[in-house]
Design a protein around this motif. Structure first.
Motif, PDB file in Angstrom:
ATOM      1  N   ALA A  61      18.306  -9.187 -18.164  1.00  0.00           N
ATOM      2  CA  ALA A  61      19.436 -10.057 -18.519  1.00  0.00           C
ATOM      3  C   ALA A  61      20.282 -10.377 -17.293  1.00  0.00           C
ATOM      4  CB  ALA A  61      20.291  -9.390 -19.596  1.00  0.00           C
ATOM      5  N   ALA A  62      20.455  -9.397 -16.415  1.00  0.00           N
ATOM      6  CA  ALA A  62      21.236  -9.644 -15.193  1.00  0.00           C
ATOM      7  C   ALA A  62      20.535 -10.668 -14.306  1.00  0.00           C
ATOM      8  CB  ALA A  62      21.456  -8.335 -14.433  1.00  0.00           C
ATOM      9  N   PHE A  63      19.207 -10.552 -14.176  1.00  0.00           N
ATOM     10  CA  PHE A  63      18.475 -11.512 -13.359  1.00  0.00           C
ATOM     11  C   PHE A  63      18.437 -12.878 -14.049  1.00  0.00           C
ATOM     12  CE2 PHE A  63      14.439 -13.611 -12.159  1.00  0.00           C
ATOM     13  CZ  PHE A  63      14.741 -13.847 -10.825  1.00  0.00           C
ATOM     14  N   GLY A  64      18.200 -12.901 -15.365  1.00  0.00           N
ATOM     15  CA  GLY A  64      18.127 -14.164 -16.107  1.00  0.00           C
ATOM     16  C   GLY A  64      19.448 -14.919 -16.140  1.00  0.00           C
ATOM     17  N   GLY A  65      20.533 -14.222 -15.927  1.00  0.00           N
ATOM     18  CA  GLY A  65      21.845 -14.873 -15.933  1.00  0.00           C
ATOM     19  C   GLY A  65      22.416 -15.039 -14.541  1.00  0.00           C
ATOM     20  N   SER A  66      21.552 -15.073 -13.540  1.00  0.00           N
ATOM     21  CA  SER A  66      22.050 -15.174 -12.160  1.00  0.00           C
ATOM     22  C   SER A  66      21.712 -16.537 -11.555  1.00  0.00           C
ATOM     23  CB  SER A  66      21.422 -14.069 -11.305  1.00  0.00           C
ATOM     24  OG  SER A  66      20.043 -14.319 -11.121  1.00  0.00           O
ATOM     25  N   TRP A  67      22.421 -16.876 -10.486  1.00  0.00           N
ATOM     26  CA  TRP A  67      22.138 -18.116  -9.765  1.00  0.00           C
ATOM     27  C   TRP A  67      20.767 -18.039  -9.101  1.00  0.00           C
ATOM     28  CZ3 TRP A  67      24.091 -22.566 -10.616  1.00  0.00           C
ATOM     29  CH2 TRP A  67      25.381 -22.672 -11.116  1.00  0.00           C
ATOM     30  N   THR A  68      20.374 -16.857  -8.707  1.00  0.00           N
ATOM     31  CA  THR A  68      19.048 -16.691  -8.104  1.00  0.00           C
ATOM     32  C   THR A  68      17.967 -17.166  -9.072  1.00  0.00           C
ATOM     33  OG1 THR A  68      19.850 -14.784  -6.878  1.00  0.00           O
ATOM     34  CG2 THR A  68      17.469 -15.006  -7.088  1.00  0.00           C
ATOM     35  N   PHE A  69      18.066 -16.748 -10.331  1.00  0.00           N
ATOM     36  CA  PHE A  69      17.094 -17.158 -11.346  1.00  0.00           C
ATOM     37  C   PHE A  69      17.140 -18.669 -11.553  1.00  0.00           C
ATOM     38  CE2 PHE A  69      16.174 -18.219 -15.790  1.00  0.00           C
ATOM     39  CZ  PHE A  69      14.854 -17.795 -15.867  1.00  0.00           C
ATOM     40  N   ILE A  70      18.333 -19.210 -11.675  1.00  0.00           N
ATOM     41  CA  ILE A  70      18.466 -20.650 -11.940  1.00  0.00           C
ATOM     42  C   ILE A  70      17.864 -21.461 -10.790  1.00  0.00           C
ATOM     43  CG2 ILE A  70      20.149 -22.527 -12.179  1.00  0.00           C
ATOM     44  CD1 ILE A  70      21.929 -20.504 -13.702  1.00  0.00           C
ATOM     45  N   ILE A  71      18.182 -21.096  -9.569  1.00  0.00           N
ATOM     46  CA  ILE A  71      17.664 -21.837  -8.406  1.00  0.00           C
ATOM     47  C   ILE A  71      16.150 -21.661  -8.298  1.00  0.00           C
ATOM     48  CG2 ILE A  71      17.691 -21.921  -5.879  1.00  0.00           C
ATOM     49  CD1 ILE A  71      20.738 -21.203  -6.114  1.00  0.00           C
ATOM     50  N   PHE A  73      13.993 -20.838 -10.633  1.00  0.00           N
ATOM     51  CA  PHE A  73      13.325 -21.491 -11.745  1.00  0.00           C
ATOM     52  C   PHE A  73      13.334 -23.008 -11.572  1.00  0.00           C
ATOM     53  CE2 PHE A  73      12.550 -22.148 -16.364  1.00  0.00           C
ATOM     54  CZ  PHE A  73      11.442 -21.311 -16.472  1.00  0.00           C
ATOM     55  N   SER A  74      14.425 -23.546 -11.055  1.00  0.00           N
ATOM     56  CA  SER A  74      14.489 -24.997 -10.810  1.00  0.00           C
ATOM     57  C   SER A  74      13.471 -25.412  -9.753  1.00  0.00           C
ATOM     58  CB  SER A  74      15.892 -25.397 -10.349  1.00  0.00           C
ATOM     59  OG  SER A  74      16.828 -25.127 -11.352  1.00  0.00           O
ATOM     60  N   VAL A  75      13.325 -24.619  -8.711  1.00  0.00           N
ATOM     61  CA  VAL A  75      12.341 -24.916  -7.669  1.00  0.00           C
ATOM     62  C   VAL A  75      10.922 -24.874  -8.243  1.00  0.00           C
ATOM     63  CG1 VAL A  75      11.322 -24.020  -5.520  1.00  0.00           C
ATOM     64  CG2 VAL A  75      13.805 -24.201  -5.749  1.00  0.00           C
ATOM     65  N   VAL A  76      10.626 -23.850  -9.063  1.00  0.00           N
ATOM     66  CA  VAL A  76       9.291 -23.742  -9.680  1.00  0.00           C
ATOM     67  C   VAL A  76       9.038 -24.936 -10.603  1.00  0.00           C
ATOM     68  CG1 VAL A  76       7.896 -22.391 -11.308  1.00  0.00           C
ATOM     69  CG2 VAL A  76       9.128 -21.238  -9.464  1.00  0.00           C
ATOM     70  N   LEU A  77      10.011 -25.308 -11.407  1.00  0.00           N
ATOM     71  CA  LEU A  77       9.842 -26.458 -12.314  1.00  0.00           C
ATOM     72  C   LEU A  77       9.627 -27.754 -11.540  1.00  0.00           C
ATOM     73  CD1 LEU A  77      12.517 -25.803 -15.089  1.00  0.00           C
ATOM     74  CD2 LEU A  77      10.043 -25.543 -15.259  1.00  0.00           C
ATOM     75  N   ALA A  78      10.462 -27.960 -10.529  1.00  0.00           N
ATOM     76  CA  ALA A  78      10.317 -29.182  -9.722  1.00  0.00           C
ATOM     77  C   ALA A  78       8.960 -29.189  -9.010  1.00  0.00           C
ATOM     78  CB  ALA A  78      11.458 -29.281  -8.708  1.00  0.00           C
ATOM     79  N   GLY A  79       8.568 -28.048  -8.458  1.00  0.00           N
ATOM     80  CA  GLY A  79       7.266 -27.959  -7.791  1.00  0.00           C
ATOM     81  C   GLY A  79       6.123 -28.230  -8.747  1.00  0.00           C
ATOM     82  N   TRP A  80       6.178 -27.648  -9.933  1.00  0.00           N
ATOM     83  CA  TRP A  80       5.136 -27.851 -10.954  1.00  0.00           C
ATOM     84  C   TRP A  80       5.018 -29.338 -11.283  1.00  0.00           C
ATOM     85  CZ3 TRP A  80       2.575 -23.980 -14.048  1.00  0.00           C
ATOM     86  CH2 TRP A  80       1.838 -24.489 -15.118  1.00  0.00           C
ATOM     87  N   MET A  81       6.146 -29.990 -11.537  1.00  0.00           N
ATOM     88  CA  MET A  81       6.114 -31.399 -11.920  1.00  0.00           C
ATOM     89  C   MET A  81       5.641 -32.282 -10.765  1.00  0.00           C
ATOM     90  SD  MET A  81       9.397 -31.863 -14.434  1.00  0.00           S
ATOM     91  CE  MET A  81      10.564 -30.740 -13.692  1.00  0.00           C
TER      92      MET A  81
END
Length: 191
Positions: A61-71, A73-81
């Protein structure tokens, strides 16, 4: 500590019998009788009670609610697309073309797993809050009992002083009466 001491403290400061005391109240009275501090670290107490699953849920939960996770995850999503709509699509090797159905499946799976873990962590936080409230109650009860004990000590000191002053006053009155009873010691009157 004797059971008699505990009974005395319970009756004197809480107006209860020992068998009707809550666990926290008994613990506070034992600590008073043994001259030990009452305060304890709520985080340490909660950590003692935590299971491996509790600690894991907190970390996820601490990792899932962090800026590290958001950034990240956004990089992985953008890379995937970009990968599936750009380079791999141009080579004809795209494994998840637009509308990215496989990506949606992965995102749904992550959300389905992450949501209960976050809820477990929130439940654990509620448990920590209950532990903290219980410890606060113990400290407050101890403070209240100590204040009552101080009032009793001050009352005893005041009563002892009043008794001493009363005895001194009685002695002075007796001395004055003895002097007044002696012949020739009557007060002079002017007329």
């Amino acid at each position: 500590m004797t059971n008699t001491r505990l009974k005395d403290l319970a009756a004197r400061y809480l107006n209860k019998s020992v068998d009707t005391l809550a666990e926290e109240e008994q613990r506070v009275l034992r600590q008073i009788a043994e001259h030990r501090p009452t305060s304890r670290d709520a985080g340490a107490v909660a950590e003692e009670q935590a299971t491996f699953g509790d600690r894991t849920a907190d970390k996820v939960a601490a990792f899932g609610g962090s800026w590290t996770f958001i950034i990240l995850f956004s990089v992985v999503l953008a890379g995937w697309m970009l990968l599936n709509s750009g380079a791999l699509a141009w080579l004809g090797l795209s494994f998840d073309p637009y509308p990215f159905i496989f990506l949606n499946l992965i995102l749904s799976t992550i959300a389905a797993i992450q949501a209960p873990i976050i809820m477990m962590s929130q439940n654990r936080q509620a448990d920590k809050d209950r532990v903290a409230a219980g410890l606060d109650y113990e400290v407050n009860l101890r403070a209240e009992i100590e204040i009552l004990r101080l009032h009793a000590k001050i009352d005893d000191v005041i009563l002892a002083r009043l008794d001493a002053m009363s005895a001194q006053q009685e002695a002075l009155i007796a001395e004055v009466r003895a002097l007044a009873a002696q012949p020739g010691s009557a007060p002079e009157t002017r007329g």
